[in-house]
Enzyme design. Structure first.
Site, PDB file in Angstrom:
ATOM      1  N   GLU A  76       8.390  -1.181   3.396  1.00 54.01           N
ATOM      2  CA  GLU A  76       7.269  -0.374   2.997  1.00 54.01           C
ATOM      3  C   GLU A  76       6.420  -0.972   1.770  1.00 54.01           C
ATOM      4  O   GLU A  76       5.222  -0.679   1.898  1.00 54.01           O
ATOM      5  CB  GLU A  76       7.881   1.173   2.523  1.00 54.01           C
ATOM      6  CG  GLU A  76       7.060   2.404   1.828  1.00 54.01           C
ATOM      7  CD  GLU A  76       6.268   2.748   2.616  1.00 54.01           C
ATOM      8  OE1 GLU A  76       6.359   2.486   3.977  1.00 54.01           O
ATOM      9  OE2 GLU A  76       5.244   3.350   2.292  1.00 54.01           O
ATOM     10  N   ASP A  77       7.112  -1.729   1.079  1.00 54.30           N
ATOM     11  CA  ASP A  77       6.309  -2.082  -0.541  1.00 54.30           C
ATOM     12  C   ASP A  77       6.133  -3.332  -0.432  1.00 54.30           C
ATOM     13  O   ASP A  77       5.537  -3.654  -1.474  1.00 54.30           O
ATOM     14  CB  ASP A  77       7.491  -1.548  -1.510  1.00 54.30           C
ATOM     15  CG  ASP A  77       7.277   0.085  -1.716  1.00 54.30           C
ATOM     16  OD1 ASP A  77       6.566   0.716  -0.984  1.00 54.30           O
ATOM     17  OD2 ASP A  77       8.264   0.596  -2.306  1.00 54.30           O
TER      18      ASP A  77
END
Ligand code: MN
Length: 718
Positions: A76-77
């Protein structure tokens, strides 16, 4: 930041056989991936995944779950792809990371309490593997522990989500300590005044009672000592939030100690648990109605314990829970205990609820698996297989049956939105209205005020709500159309006898026919529930002049070629009319059926050639009428259909049925059943219809009585 050693040492105590190299690799991978990222608090970002992993380790979970915790935010990051995770750590970890990422991506903003249950189900449905939920809960727990670094509005939002979704979920999974901590952390943000007042009360009580907890623990220990029991006694103040909730439920202030303090006796085995219970009851009087034995009647989440409240020191009530070590483990970590390790082996705790059974208890009837063993390693959460949960652009959850389409979705929001929907955008992409929606998709509906429900929609929807709304709307539409046609039929019919279809005449007809308005009469005419002749008969009984054709069954016709006494009836498949070449087919029991010579059904009868009888229509002008059907494609414009109906009426044929198909904004199709004298009469009518510039196609349709069936399967009649 915690070093790798601090993470790994506790794992060694319960799972010394774990692949520590792999865990170290996950640690280093995450550390590198998040390099240069920082949390709102200013700390390096990787502090967070490590802390999540520590929570997972406290739950004594397996190494895949620990690796997942360390990697849970990488996809996600950071720029690491799921594929890369899979190559580096295998498909099991990749799938778990993927599951956590999907949950993270759910838009929980603008969560409304009434949707919380749907969100919880969606979470479970999307997780596929319970360990995904365990990591997600641990992730949330750490974020809640550090929530103070966020701006206030974010704190409130996250706390509401936690209170409404994550804490109840932890509770359902039997993870009491997780649930209590999540609740209390949220409570601290959402209602600090209430929480502080409860804590202040604790402090006062502690002063007043001179720190009662150790004293009561001592009393219990002494009593157990007399029985020579080896047990662990603990005492604690209950969490402020659980006290608050009890106060809310009972609508009373907190005065009773039993509502505030909780004591626990954890024994080696079950026999000891009952001995301990006896010891407590012998020493202090049990409060009636407060005794529960969840050892002999465990809760569905596997919870086992004896609960009792006794009048303790100075008559003050105290609550005591008694259970064994193994039961205690289940009470604290619930379903997670299924994955727990001890001494390098998966713990064989007889009280751990089988996750499969737990799922069943969570939502009976939603699980369809015949093979519980499938659930052992990777618990598949497919309990909500017959439901999908989708989001509105505002983040509301809409629950639909599986197979639900954007039209169902639109009607689920509001009938007006359903009625006017022309398209849909699912996860940012334009999709057809018949697309089946999937869990977690975000759906927005494109509307147009010019739109009306289409008859084809009926087969695209699965919800009763959408179905009935569409039908209702189509009926209304149909009525408007019927009234228009009815006006023409009334005009033409009355014109035949030199009368006018005035409002007054129609009102009279309505009264005589026991209908409530002139529009009802017109709608009945337009939908052919009432014929033009019947209208004339109602208004001017003496004027019925035989202008129109009496309907006589073919049974009464004497076909040339029949033996005396033989009767024949016309086949419903081809509905032959005089002027056509016909043939009689003798079928035992059914008698003789008359088909048009080009009827498709005759091919099936080829083998029985001997049953064919050569027949001809009777000579002379028979004053009978014969039903036949026309399929007409016409321009969808004002007055077109009415004009066609007048044409047919003016040419002396009766309309006995009209069905609408394929209604599109520009064109639509009808199948109209009319009664004609013969083939010449029919072709005369067809030619005059074809001459109308708004008509694109007129064809004779053979499927007379098969029309209803045809409509349901191929076309969608209104
Ligand atoms: Mn996270």
């Amino acid at each position: 930041m915690i070093g790798i050693k601090e993470l790994i040492d506790p794992i060694k105590t319960y799972n010394p056989k774990a692949d520590f190299d792999a865990i170290i690799r996950a640690y280093e991978y995450g550390l590198k991936a998040h390099e240069g990222q920082f949390r709102a608090s200013g700390e390096p970002y990787f502090v967070h995944p490590i802390e999540v992993a520590r929570i997972v380790v406290e739950l004594k979970l397996d190494e895949s779950t620990i690796k997942t915790a360390l990697l849970h935010d990488t996809v996600e990051d950071t720029n690491r792809s799921l594929r890369h995770i899979e190559i580096s750590f295998g498909s099991e970890v990749a799938q778990l990371v993927d599951g956590v990422t999907k949950l993270t991506n759910l838009q929980l903003s603008s969560l409304e309490t009434k949707h919380a249950e749907n969100f919880r189900k969606l979470f479970v449905a999307m997780s596929k593997d319970l360990r995904v939920l365990l990591v997600k809960l641990s992730d949330r727990l750490h974020n809640m522990r550090t929530i103070r670094a966020l701006p206030v509005d974010k704190q409130v939002r996250k706390s509401r989500e936690t209170m409404e979704i994550f804490a109840p979920l932890a509770g359902r999974m039997g993870m009491q300590s997780m649930r209590e901590e999540l609740e209390d952390l949220s409570f601290r943000v959402l209602n600090p005044e209430a929480r502080n007042s409860i804590i202040r009360r604790f402090l006062t009580l502690r002063k007043e009672t001179d720190d009662l907890i150790p004293k009561i623990m001592n009393d219990i220990n002494q009593q157990l000592g007399k029985e020579k029991l080896n047990a662990r006694v603990t005492g604690r103040e209950k969490k402020p939030y659980s006290i608050w909730r009890k106060m809310q439920d009972k609508k009373e202030g907190f005065t009773r100690l039993s509502d505030i303090f909780g004591f626990r006796i954890v024994t080696e085995n079950e026999t000891d648990a009952y001995i301990a219970m006896g010891a407590v009851h012998r020493r202090w009087r049990a409060v009636p109605g407060r005794f529960k034995d969840y050892i002999s009647h465990p809760k569905s989440n596997g919870y086992r314990s004896i609960h009792t409240t006794v009048s303790g020191r100075d008559g003050k009530r105290v609550e005591v829970q008694i259970r064994t070590n193994q039961m205690h483990e289940v009470a604290e970590s619930g379903v997670a205990a299924h994955w727990s390790y001890r001494d390098g082996e998966r713990v064989e705790n007889p009280f751990v609820v089988d996750p499969f059974k737990w799922l069943r208890s969570l939502n009976d009837g939603f699980i369809h698996s015949e093979n519980p063993s499938d659930f052992f390693e990777h618990v598949k959460l497919e309990m909500f297989q017959d439901q999908v949960f989708c989001f509105t652009p505002k983040g509301e959850v809409i629950k639909l049956p599986r197979g639900g389409t954007p039209i169902d979705f639109a009607y689920a929001i509001h009938t007006r939105i359903g009625d006017s929907c022309v398209g849909s955008i699912v996860d940012g992409q334009r999709v057809p209205l018949w697309s089946k929606l999937k869990n977690g998709q975000s759906v927005s509906i494109i509307r147009s005020d010019a739109q009306k429900p289409q008859s084809s929609w009926e087969s695209m929807v699965v919800t009763g709500r959408a179905k009935s709304a569409i039908r209702r709307k189509l009926r209304e539409e149909h009525r408007v159309e019927s009234i228009k046609i009815g006006k023409e039929i009334a005009r033409v019919s009355l014109h035949k006898i030199g009368k006018k279809a005035t409002e007054k005449a129609l009102n009279t007809a309505a009264r005589k026919l026991a209908m409530s308005s002139s529009d009802d009469v017109l709608a009945a005419l337009g939908s052919v529930e009432l014929t033009g002749d019947e209208l004339i008969k109602t208004l001017y009984p003496k004027k019925v002049t035989g202008l129109s054709l009496p309907f006589l069954g073919a049974r009464h016709m004497t076909f040339i070629g029949l033996e005396p006494g033989q009767e024949a009836k016309k086949a419903s498949c081809c509905m032959p009319i005089p002027g056509e070449r016909i043939v009689g087919i003798a079928v035992r029991k059914e008698g003789i059926t008359i088909h048009a010579i080009d009827c498709d059904h005759l091919e099936d009868l080829d083998d029985n050639y001997e049953h064919w009888i050569d027949l001809r229509w009777p000579e002379g002008e028979a004053q009978t009428s014969h039903p036949t059907c026309l399929t007409i494609s016409m321009y969808n414009g004002v007055g077109v259909l009415g004009r066609i109906c007048s044409l047919i009426g003016e040419r002396g044929a009766n309309i006995t049925n009209i069905d609408f198909f394929d209604r599109k904004p520009d064109f639509y199709k009808i199948i109209i059943e009319i009664h004609v004298k013969d083939l010449k009469h029919l072709s005369d009518i067809m030619t005059s219809i074809e001459a109308d510039s708004d008509i694109s196609v007129v064809v004779r349709t053979r499927e007379g009585s098969g029309r209803a069936e045809l409509g349901e399967n191929n076309l969608s009649p209104i």
